[in-house]
Design an enzyme around this catalytic site. Structure first.
Site, PDB file in Angstrom:
ATOM      1  N   ALA A  81       0.863  -1.185   0.000  1.00 15.11           N
ATOM      2  CA  ALA A  81       0.000   0.000   0.000  1.00 15.11           C
ATOM      3  C   ALA A  81       0.895   1.229   0.000  1.00 15.11           C
ATOM      4  O   ALA A  81       1.373   1.658   1.053  1.00 15.11           O
ATOM      5  CB  ALA A  81      -0.909  -0.014   1.226  1.00 15.11           C
ATOM      6  N   GLU A  82       1.126   1.788  -1.180  1.00 16.28           N
ATOM      7  CA  GLU A  82       2.142   2.840  -1.288  1.00 16.28           C
ATOM      8  C   GLU A  82       1.752   4.125  -0.574  1.00 16.28           C
ATOM      9  O   GLU A  82       2.609   4.816  -0.015  1.00 16.28           O
ATOM     10  CB  GLU A  82       2.462   3.131  -2.760  1.00 16.28           C
ATOM     11  CG  GLU A  82       3.335   2.062  -3.422  1.00 16.28           C
ATOM     12  CD  GLU A  82       2.583   0.806  -3.816  1.00 16.28           C
ATOM     13  OE1 GLU A  82       1.337   0.818  -3.791  1.00 16.28           O
ATOM     14  OE2 GLU A  82       3.233  -0.200  -4.161  1.00 16.28           O
ATOM     15  N   GLN A 140       8.911   0.150  -4.320  1.00 21.46           N
ATOM     16  CA  GLN A 140       9.629  -0.938  -4.981  1.00 21.46           C
ATOM     17  C   GLN A 140      10.065  -0.589  -6.408  1.00 21.46           C
ATOM     18  O   GLN A 140      11.177  -0.909  -6.816  1.00 21.46           O
ATOM     19  CB  GLN A 140       8.748  -2.184  -4.975  1.00 21.46           C
ATOM     20  CG  GLN A 140       9.510  -3.453  -5.168  1.00 21.46           C
ATOM     21  CD  GLN A 140       8.691  -4.640  -4.685  1.00 21.46           C
ATOM     22  OE1 GLN A 140       7.733  -5.044  -5.348  1.00 21.46           O
ATOM     23  NE2 GLN A 140       9.032  -5.187  -3.533  1.00 21.46           N
ATOM     24  N   ALA A 179       9.563   2.936  -9.126  1.00 25.20           N
ATOM     25  CA  ALA A 179       9.040   4.306  -9.190  1.00 25.20           C
ATOM     26  C   ALA A 179       7.652   4.339  -9.815  1.00 25.20           C
ATOM     27  O   ALA A 179       6.822   5.178  -9.460  1.00 25.20           O
ATOM     28  CB  ALA A 179      10.000   5.184  -9.982  1.00 25.20           C
ATOM     29  N   PHE A 220       5.285   2.590  -9.224  1.00 26.22           N
ATOM     30  CA  PHE A 220       4.260   2.333  -8.205  1.00 26.22           C
ATOM     31  C   PHE A 220       4.152   3.479  -7.201  1.00 26.22           C
ATOM     32  O   PHE A 220       3.479   3.368  -6.184  1.00 26.22           O
ATOM     33  CB  PHE A 220       4.546   1.026  -7.453  1.00 26.22           C
ATOM     34  CG  PHE A 220       4.746  -0.174  -8.352  1.00 26.22           C
ATOM     35  CD1 PHE A 220       4.153  -0.227  -9.604  1.00 26.22           C
ATOM     36  CD2 PHE A 220       5.524  -1.244  -7.946  1.00 26.22           C
ATOM     37  CE1 PHE A 220       4.337  -1.322 -10.440  1.00 26.22           C
ATOM     38  CE2 PHE A 220       5.709  -2.346  -8.771  1.00 26.22           C
ATOM     39  CZ  PHE A 220       5.118  -2.387 -10.028  1.00 26.22           C
ATOM     40  N   HIS A 272       7.556  -1.010 -15.069  1.00 24.62           N
ATOM     41  CA  HIS A 272       8.788  -1.130 -14.266  1.00 24.62           C
ATOM     42  C   HIS A 272       9.897  -0.356 -14.957  1.00 24.62           C
ATOM     43  O   HIS A 272      11.055  -0.730 -14.900  1.00 24.62           O
ATOM     44  CB  HIS A 272       9.226  -2.591 -14.106  1.00 24.62           C
ATOM     45  CG  HIS A 272       8.230  -3.481 -13.434  1.00 24.62           C
ATOM     46  ND1 HIS A 272       7.139  -4.005 -14.084  1.00 24.62           N
ATOM     47  CD2 HIS A 272       8.144  -3.931 -12.159  1.00 24.62           C
ATOM     48  CE1 HIS A 272       6.433  -4.752 -13.251  1.00 24.62           C
ATOM     49  NE2 HIS A 272       7.020  -4.726 -12.074  1.00 24.62           N
TER      50      HIS A 272
END
Lengths: 332, 327
Positions: B58-59, B81, B83, B85, B128
């Site tokens: 949960a960013e 984890q 960028a 995200f 990603h």
């Protein structure tokens, strides 16, 4: 004469404390009314208040140790700010965006309370972003081995954003010493609770996060205080968070820019007016012979003097220097 | 002196900061187990799960909880984890971390570090591979660094941890294991906002950062050998604040500016650099301020042929240098 402690529902509070509760509720109401009046007089461009929610705000906050515990209020929480120690002068300086405004120096909108000394964390306007902050504050207290707790409030609309879920989930996992208070006044501006959630009581969601949730009568200051006291004890003793849903009503429009006649009937507003939490608690005090007319006059007079002094001071206080808008973007 | 990869440098920077100051913690997804890039390998064994905290996926909570903890005596290093995200945490970064100091009139500050592996060229597909620096460099109150060498990664990450403001540390993931570099044994930091001259030159100023810095050095070498063109390469390292003075000083000397960035052409951070040179360096210029970047398509498609086609590389940079040199 019976001791106060034997009065059912007094929650173990002494007479002086009960009168203090009443004073804080009455003063919160007085400040809110003055803010709306000053806005209507054209002295401040915006006002946002929460008349009708004082029992929830003052009752919940009264369970904390001010200056030790943390509060992360939302924009209706004049009662929270008053209870931890902000003054009518502080609040009116913010309303009129004066340089001395302790919360923001005129940078944030009114009712965005902040004061490090009182451990009131500055808030924003996107709804419920303060919930993860409260969890972080509480998590830090845990890491530091302190017994501080954090109390965070939001409205019924505030139960919907993702931040609320993320915060409660994190708090449940780490048993953070945090108390989530939902001031459920039935409306997110115009959107009714039935359009906000498919459950009658949002407190049931706590079960999904692994901690207790309770729904209380948010217009009963002693009921709210009792629930908060229990939640604070749980948090302080390491048993984790609690979700308190206080069912209440906003007796005024959402803000100075809102006309609630578009979405609420006058009959409904009047019916809730009869449940006014300040009047209700005053009657309770009278019924239990804890105040007489003379004492009530004294308390109300004190609030009137305070608000008049604050108004005069705030109106005469200087505005921020225009070029100071460029300062304090980054900390040194 | 020890030879380290950039990833090892990142690991060491955090490890040393946590040793130096017990208020420093790391938190993020999978960090307890060492992280998907192994940047926190061994941290739980050394510091315990309370200082190397596995968070839920949960960013917004990772950043939001870090913000709250930073107000109460903790110095969190939050890891996003990838960028890509960070977007769910955008509100917490932009509305909260960035504005807290300003909106409280300087009475609250938010000393968090947010690490984000970023960048393309690793077959990461559209989620990603993104370059996110322009989003955050746009926001007053945030500091943003882009690192692509072991030395810079360690020195700038340490500066970020010690900074009283929220700092986003973008680590180019293609550079993580690109090469080893000798790093000093003693503690050192690199100031945020200071560019580094990577190669001296007299004909063209090439301003870049991240993985493009490595590609640009190769291109500069090529044109030097094959064309006798002397390119000065400046690695910005920080995009907010950024070293305008150093860039303008170089353009004054060379009279030509090429800005190379990996992000999409439109509105990428290099556009800001180019605009500044055009406005403040106009009198120095002997050719058009030129930008080389990825085209405006989502970065990056997964298939190698597609990804290679869109990303700037030493060949494309060489071509751009030759064109600008011909003015």
């Amino acid at each position: 004469m019976v001791s106060v402690k034997e009065i059912p529902g007094a929650m173990g509070l002494e007479r002086e404390q009960l009168l203090d509760l009443y004073y804080k509720m009455f003063l919160s109401r007085t400040v809110a009314q003055r803010e709306r009046m000053l806005n209507r007089l054209g002295k401040g461009p915006f006002a946002i208040t929460g008349e009708g929610q004082e029992a929830t705000q003052v009752g919940a906050t009264f369970a904390l140790r001010p200056g030790h515990d943390w509060v992360l209020p939302y924009y209706r929480d004049i009662g929270v700010a008053i209870t931890v120690g902000q003054t009518p002068r502080d609040l009116l300086l913010a309303l009129l965006s004066k340089s001395e405004d302790i919360s923001s120096g005129g940078r944030n909108m009114p009712s965005h309370f902040s004061e490090p000394k009182l451990r009131i964390v500055s808030g924003s306007a996107p709804v419920s972003t303060q919930l993860p902050h409260a969890v972080g504050v509480a998590f830090a207290a845990q890491l530091r081995g302190s017994d501080e707790v954090a109390l965070v409030t939001t409205g019924d609309g505030g139960t919907s954003p993702g931040d609320t879920h993320e915060a409660m989930n994190f708090a449940g996992i780490h048993k953070c010493p945090v108390i989530f208070v939902v001031e459920n006044n039935g409306y997110a501006i115009s959107v009714r609770w039935s359009q906000q959630a498919a459950v009658p009581d949002v407190s049931v969601r706590a079960a999904g996060y692994g901690f207790p949730g309770v729904t209380v009568d948010g217009n009963d200051v002693l009921a709210v205080y009792g629930a908060a006291k229990e939640a604070v004890e749980r948090a302080r003793s390491g048993d984790g968070p609690t979700l308190i849903e206080a069912k209440t009503y906003r007796m005024v429009p959402h803000s100075s820019d809102d006309d609630d006649r578009r979405y609420r009937t006058r009959e409904e507003v009047e019916a809730w007016g009869k449940k006014d939490p300040v009047v209700r608690f005053q009657k309770w005090l009278e019924e239990h012979d804890l105040v007489d007319r003379r004492k009530l006059d004294e308390i109300q007079q004190l609030a009137a003097e305070e608000i008049d002094e604050a108004t005069e001071y705030a109106e005469n206080a200087p505005k921020p220097a225009p070029e100071s808008a460029l300062e304090r973007v980054y900390a040194d | 002196m020890a030879e380290k990869t950039m990833l090892e440098a990142v690991h060491d920077a955090m490890f040393e900061e946590m040793k130096r100051d017990e208020r420093v913690i790391v938190m993020g997804e999978d960090v307890g187990e060492g992280g998907v890039f192994r940047a926190t390998e061994g941290f739980v064994a050394e510091f315990g799960p309370n200082r190397c905290v596995d968070t839920p996926l949960a960013e917004a909570a990772i950043v939001g909880v870090a913000i709250g903890a930073s107000l109460n005596g903790i110095l969190p290093i939050a890891e996003i984890q990838f960028a890509d995200f960070s977007h769910p945490a955008f509100d917490q970064l932009v509305s909260e971390a960035a504005r807290l100091y300003y909106r409280s009139n300087g009475t609250w500050n938010c000393p968090i570090t947010v690490r984000m592996p970023y960048g393309a060229g690793i077959h990461g597909g559209p989620y990603h591979s993104q370059s996110v620096e322009a989003f955050y460099a746009h926001v007053p109150g945030l500091k943003v660094v882009c690192v692509a060498t072991p030395h810079d990664a360690k020195g700038l990450l340490k500066s970020a941890v010690r900074d009283p403001n929220p700092v986003i540390v973008l680590e180019h993931k293609k550079a993580y294991r690109l090469y080893r570099q000798e790093l000093p044994d003693e503690d050192y930091t690199i100031p945020i906002g200071v560019a580094e001259l990577k190669r001296e030159g007299s004909d063209i100023s090439l301003i870049t950062y991240g993985m493009m810095m490595h590609h640009s050095l190769k291109a500069a070498e090529t044109v030097h050998e094959q064309d006798g063109v002397s390119v000065e390469v400046i690695d910005l390292r920080s995009v907010s604040p950024w070293d305008k003075a150093r860039v303008l000083e170089s353009v004054k000397k060379t009279g030509k500016a090429l800005v190379v960035y990996e992000d999409n052409f439109t509105g990428g951070f290099g556009a800001e650099v180019a605009a500044t040179i055009a406005q403040d360096g106009f009198d120095y210029l002997d050719g058009p301020v030129t930008r080389l970047a990825s085209p405006d398509v989502p970065i990056a498609p997964f298939a190698g042929e597609l990804e290679d086609f869109i990303l700037p590389n030493p060949e494309k940079i060489t071509t751009a240098i030759r064109k600008l040199a011909s003015y």
